[in-house]
Enzyme design. Structure first.
Site, PDB file in Angstrom:
ATOM      1  N   ASP A 175       0.820  -1.208   0.000  1.00  0.00           N
ATOM      2  CA  ASP A 175       0.000   0.000   0.000  1.00  0.00           C
ATOM      3  C   ASP A 175       0.857   1.263   0.000  1.00  0.00           C
ATOM      4  O   ASP A 175       2.079   1.207   0.168  1.00  0.00           O
ATOM      5  CB  ASP A 175      -0.922  -0.005   1.221  1.00  0.00           C
ATOM      6  CG  ASP A 175      -1.898  -1.168   1.208  1.00  0.00           C
ATOM      7  OD1 ASP A 175      -2.352  -1.544   0.109  1.00  0.00           O
ATOM      8  OD2 ASP A 175      -2.202  -1.706   2.288  1.00  0.00           O
TER       9      ASP A 175
ATOM     10  N   TYR B  78       6.647  -9.967   6.916  1.00  0.00           N
ATOM     11  CA  TYR B  78       6.642  -8.511   7.032  1.00  0.00           C
ATOM     12  C   TYR B  78       7.300  -8.113   8.344  1.00  0.00           C
ATOM     13  O   TYR B  78       7.136  -8.791   9.366  1.00  0.00           O
ATOM     14  CB  TYR B  78       5.214  -7.963   7.016  1.00  0.00           C
ATOM     15  CG  TYR B  78       4.607  -7.833   5.645  1.00  0.00           C
ATOM     16  CD1 TYR B  78       4.751  -6.656   4.912  1.00  0.00           C
ATOM     17  CD2 TYR B  78       3.890  -8.877   5.084  1.00  0.00           C
ATOM     18  CE1 TYR B  78       4.183  -6.526   3.652  1.00  0.00           C
ATOM     19  CE2 TYR B  78       3.323  -8.759   3.823  1.00  0.00           C
ATOM     20  CZ  TYR B  78       3.471  -7.579   3.116  1.00  0.00           C
ATOM     21  OH  TYR B  78       2.913  -7.460   1.868  1.00  0.00           O
TER      22      TYR B  78
END
Length: 244
Positions: A52, A110
């Site tokens: 994003d 992540y």
């Protein structure tokens, strides 16, 4: 025509996410523009997934097809001359024509970076989230154990997510303190929209005593987004590793 797999490192703050968007700067468009200049033909890349707006990557991956005399080992040096300072290709190799950078992913990791300080620290603040007080790390680890495994993670998806199924598997969550930094690493089979950032916000709320591990269990059972934690800022999130 060969298929190539590239590993990409980037800082996301100047981009509106990875995926191409009309009239907006994105990671994907920037790389494809550089590829076209280098290879002299329009070349489309296919990434392991989208990140994003504002999200970073240590090792995003993508494949593309090309006819070129440039050896794979030299490819990063060639394309990096055409890329901005905040996007660089770090590796390149030839892969099977059947390989797919998105659909062959087995797991992703992540990392989310935070730091604890009484005042904002400009250097760390570029890519880390500022915490004014130290959270209880053991409480956060206790909550992390609730999340590990295969579950319905609908309560950890922001509004606007496109996923139609919400079952995902979290293999591991690590929380590490290094000096004044707290690093969160979440490894899973795949992630819903904003899922990692909501997980981190949830862990922090339990670390500050605002929620309990049992609260999070109930939120997952009810699939209720309003009962999980807040969405932490994008700047602290890094796609660290993609495994095939």
């Amino acid at each position: 025509m060969k298929r190539y797999l590239i590993t990409i490192q980037y800082l996301g703050k100047n981009y509106c996410g990875f995926q191409k968007q009309n009239g907006k700067p994105t990671i994907e468009q920037t790389i494809e523009t550089a590829l076209e200049k280098l290879l002299k033909v329009p070349t489309e890349i296919f990434a392991s997934g989208r990140t994003d707006a504002g999200v970073n990557a240590i090792a995003q991956t993508a494949h593309f097809d090309a006819e070129t005399s440039i050896p794979a080992s030299k490819f990063p040096f060639a394309i990096n001359q055409l890329l901005p300072d905040d996007i660089k290709v770090t590796k390149c190799k030839v892969v099977s024509k059947n390989f797919n950078a998105r659909f062959d992913v087995k797991k992703k990791t992540y990392q989310y970076r935070t730091y604890v300080s009484k005042v904002e620290l400009p250097i760390l603040d570029e890519t880390s989230y500022w915490l004014k007080q130290m959270p209880n790390i053991e409480k956060m680890k206790e909550t992390a154990n609730v999340l590990v495994g295969e579950h319905n993670f609908k309560a950890f998806m922001s509004a606007g997510g496109q996923s139609k199924t919400f079952e995902r598997e979290i293999f591991d969550i690590k929380i590490t303190k290094k000096g004044n930094q707290i690093l969160f690493e979440v490894c899973g089979s795949g992630f819903l929209y904003n899922m990692v950032r909501i997980i981190v916000g949830t862990l922090l709320e339990t670390g500050y005593g605002k929620k309990t591990p049992n609260d999070i269990k109930q939120a997952m059972e009810l699939q209720d987004r309003t009962k999980t934690g807040y969405l932490v800022p994008a700047k602290g999130l890094f796609l660290k590793k993609v495994c095939y």
